[in-house]
Design an enzyme around this catalytic site. Structure first.
Site, PDB file in Angstrom:
ATOM      1  N   CYS A  38      28.933  -7.763 -71.436  1.00  0.00           N
ATOM      2  CA  CYS A  38      28.414  -8.145 -69.838  1.00  0.00           C
ATOM      3  C   CYS A  38      28.004  -9.542 -69.754  1.00  0.00           C
ATOM      4  CB  CYS A  38      27.199  -6.807 -69.780  1.00  0.00           C
ATOM      5  SG  CYS A  38      25.775  -7.196 -70.528  1.00  0.00           S
TER       6      CYS A  38
ATOM      7  N   CYS B 119      24.881 -10.179 -72.001  1.00  0.00           N
ATOM      8  CA  CYS B 119      24.960 -10.491 -73.472  1.00  0.00           C
ATOM      9  C   CYS B 119      25.692 -11.740 -73.622  1.00  0.00           C
ATOM     10  CB  CYS B 119      25.773  -9.157 -74.081  1.00  0.00           C
ATOM     11  SG  CYS B 119      24.563  -7.858 -74.234  1.00  0.00           S
TER      12      CYS B 119
ATOM     13  N   ASP C  44      24.905  11.225 -62.601  1.00  0.00           N
ATOM     14  CA  ASP C  44      23.932  10.482 -62.020  1.00  0.00           C
ATOM     15  C   ASP C  44      22.561  10.471 -62.912  1.00  0.00           C
ATOM     16  OD1 ASP C  44      21.418  11.433 -60.300  1.00  0.00           O
ATOM     17  OD2 ASP C  44      22.991  12.950 -60.551  1.00  0.00           O
TER      18      ASP C  44
ATOM     19  N   GLY D 269      19.461  22.350 -61.151  1.00  0.00           N
ATOM     20  CA  GLY D 269      18.545  22.869 -61.930  1.00  0.00           C
ATOM     21  C   GLY D 269      18.440  22.945 -63.488  1.00  0.00           C
TER      22      GLY D 269
ATOM     23  N   HIS E 227      22.697  -5.192 -67.798  1.00  0.00           N
ATOM     24  CA  HIS E 227      23.372  -4.767 -69.043  1.00  0.00           C
ATOM     25  C   HIS E 227      23.327  -3.176 -69.212  1.00  0.00           C
ATOM     26  CE1 HIS E 227      23.768  -4.353 -73.558  1.00  0.00           C
ATOM     27  NE2 HIS E 227      23.047  -3.382 -73.432  1.00  0.00           N
TER      28      HIS E 227
ATOM     29  N   ASP F  93      22.129  13.068 -52.533  1.00  0.00           N
ATOM     30  CA  ASP F  93      21.653  14.302 -52.839  1.00  0.00           C
ATOM     31  C   ASP F  93      20.883  15.064 -51.667  1.00  0.00           C
ATOM     32  OD1 ASP F  93      20.112  16.417 -54.307  1.00  0.00           O
ATOM     33  OD2 ASP F  93      19.004  15.124 -55.450  1.00  0.00           O
ATOM     34  N   SER F  94      20.830  16.109 -51.698  1.00  0.00           N
ATOM     35  CA  SER F  94      20.235  16.760 -50.152  1.00  0.00           C
ATOM     36  C   SER F  94      18.769  16.557 -50.049  1.00  0.00           C
ATOM     37  CB  SER F  94      20.373  18.261 -50.342  1.00  0.00           C
ATOM     38  OG  SER F  94      19.391  18.748 -51.399  1.00  0.00           O
ATOM     39  N   GLY F  95      18.143  15.962 -51.252  1.00  0.00           N
ATOM     40  CA  GLY F  95      16.531  15.728 -50.938  1.00  0.00           C
ATOM     41  C   GLY F  95      16.043  16.934 -51.602  1.00  0.00           C
ATOM     42  N   GLY F  96      16.579  18.266 -51.952  1.00  0.00           N
ATOM     43  CA  GLY F  96      16.097  19.557 -52.259  1.00  0.00           C
ATOM     44  C   GLY F  96      15.113  19.198 -53.635  1.00  0.00           C
ATOM     45  N   PHE F  97      15.336  18.432 -54.621  1.00  0.00           N
ATOM     46  CA  PHE F  97      14.908  18.262 -55.669  1.00  0.00           C
ATOM     47  C   PHE F  97      13.464  17.465 -55.292  1.00  0.00           C
ATOM     48  CE2 PHE F  97      13.581  15.962 -59.392  1.00  0.00           C
ATOM     49  CZ  PHE F  97      13.324  16.677 -60.523  1.00  0.00           C
TER      50      PHE F  97
ATOM     51  N   GLN G 127      22.821  27.468 -59.110  1.00  0.00           N
ATOM     52  CA  GLN G 127      21.673  27.630 -59.447  1.00  0.00           C
ATOM     53  C   GLN G 127      21.560  28.826 -60.532  1.00  0.00           C
ATOM     54  OE1 GLN G 127      19.198  25.563 -59.610  1.00  0.00           O
ATOM     55  NE2 GLN G 127      19.694  24.019 -58.123  1.00  0.00           N
TER      56      GLN G 127
ATOM     57  N   ASP H 197      19.334  23.310 -51.720  1.00  0.00           N
ATOM     58  CA  ASP H 197      19.320  24.083 -52.418  1.00  0.00           C
ATOM     59  C   ASP H 197      17.680  24.354 -53.016  1.00  0.00           C
ATOM     60  OD1 ASP H 197      19.563  21.840 -54.056  1.00  0.00           O
ATOM     61  OD2 ASP H 197      19.985  22.779 -55.706  1.00  0.00           O
TER      62      ASP H 197
ATOM     63  N   CYS I 277      28.965  -6.129 -76.701  1.00  0.00           N
ATOM     64  CA  CYS I 277      29.061  -6.073 -75.258  1.00  0.00           C
ATOM     65  C   CYS I 277      29.561  -7.213 -74.631  1.00  0.00           C
ATOM     66  CB  CYS I 277      27.718  -5.593 -74.775  1.00  0.00           C
ATOM     67  SG  CYS I 277      27.458  -5.539 -73.045  1.00  0.00           S
TER      68      CYS I 277
END
Length: 370
Positions: A304, A307, A264, A214, A333, A91-95, A187, A145, A302
């Site tokens: 995994c 489990c 994500d 956004g 899990h 991520d650009s870090g903008g958020f 956006q 952004d 499950c």
């Protein structure tokens, strides 16, 4: 410009595809575990590989501040630094910057912000954000952004959108490493026509893929899906589509049905550390007293590691005792659940049964345990 996306099959708007990067190819729809600071919390890279994670997400803002680009450059990139030999999206870090509110100042050229670590002042420009990500060696880079708050006035959103377009063009001009992909971010706030307009503007630029940014910033769920439905038809079919920061299992399924490829969210890892576990029958809050003597596996459907080997009683004991193993087993899990969700979604698309797959899962989750 090299095409990085190949469409394999569709089922309605849902798409099964694959994305080629400098560190390998991954299939979509895909869930990307979040490793903000160069680590997916509570699990090692070999555990991620065993779970079938094909790509992870890290964050430019956090890595820029700590450990800093000098160290990352010294070890020749983030992949070597964290010993992960598969794709990484950053991520650009903008958020993160824009969530600082009073600690930042937006200008036409970039954004000033005060570090959340020590208060030191920094200035990020679109070009610098690309430079940082090229130093990291990110397989997929995001351009700077502005993520506008909800609610915001139409006038503010329009001006912010125009600034994001300006920054997008500057990001493309700053890119020097041809083997790394760069995504534009659509956006437009909660205004469907602005979303359409911005998508049309950005898709005229030579980005390798496009993100829908956004969203999931406090708006009603129905409005979020309206914005996705306004945006996706404007995005090219031959490039990947990424819905940033989303989300809950049902949201991922809804996004896939609308033609989104990449997702994500910190939810599976964060909730795991807080004792909230996703299962085929809905969420389990493992601290609840009802599990103190429960000798059944967390989820009988499950397969995994958690489990297959441990009971609900043991998982509750670990959580109540604040043992480190609690975070590890719970995270294994929850990540398995999310990765399996998109793996099975790809299979359902191939079989022409994605809607049935989605509806069956959502129905089963309504039988929620607590």
């Amino acid at each position: 410009m090299k095409k990085i996306y190949r469409l394999i099959r569709t089922d309605g708007a849902a798409r099964h595809g694959e994305v080629e990067t400098a560190h390998g190819t991954f299939e979509t729809p895909v869930f990307m575990p979040v490793g903000t600071q160069g680590t997916v919390k509570a699990v090692s890279p070999d555990i991620l590989e065993s779970l079938g994670a094909e790509i992870i997400l890290s964050n430019t803002y956090h890595l820029y501040l700590r450990p800093g680009m000098e160290i990352i450059e010294k070890v020749r990139g983030l992949h070597r630094f964290m010993n992960w030999n598969h794709p990484i999206l950053t991520d650009s870090g903008g958020f993160q910057v824009f969530s600082l509110n009073a600690l930042r100042e937006i200008t036409e050229e970039g954004v000033w912000f005060a570090s959340h670590l020590d208060g030191s002042r920094h200035f990020l420009t679109p070009a610098k954000v690309v430079q940082i990500q090229e130093t990291l060696g990110s397989d997929i880079m995001m351009c700077l952004d502005e993520c506008v708050a909800f609610p915001s006035t139409r006038g503010y959103v329009q001006a912010s959108m125009d600034l994001t377009t300006k920054w997008a063009k500057a990001s493309l001009e700053a890119k020097t490493r041809e083997e790394l992909a760069l995504f534009g971010i659509v956006q437009g706030g909660m205004y469907g026509d602005l979303r359409c307009q911005h998508a049309r503007e950005l898709t005229q630029l030579p980005f390798d893929g496009f993100a829908i940014g956004g969203l999931s910033v406090g708006e009603p769920k129905g409005l979020m899906w309206e914005m996705v439905e306004a945006t996706v038809p404007e995005l090219p079919e031959d490039k990947p589509r990424y819905m940033m920061g989303v989300g809950k299992p049902e949201d991922i399924l809804e996004g896939i049905e609308r033609g989104v490829d990449m997702f994500d969210c910190v939810m599976p890892t964060r909730n795991a550390r807080n004792g909230m576990l996703f299962t085929s029958r809905g969420p389990v809050i493992i601290k609840n007293a009802r599990y103190a003597g429960d000798t059944e596996p967390l989820d009988s459907e499950c397969d995994c590691y958690t489990c297959r080997n441990f009971t609900r009683a043991y998982l509750r004991h670990l959580f109540m005792s604040k043992e480190i193993l609690s975070a590890i087993l719970n995270t294994i899990h929850n990540l398995h659940f999310y990765l399996n969700l998109t793996r099975n979604a790809r299979r359902a698309i191939d079989e022409g049964n994605f809607v049935g797959y989605k509806e069956q899962l959502i129905q089963s989750w309504k039988e929620t345990e607590s």
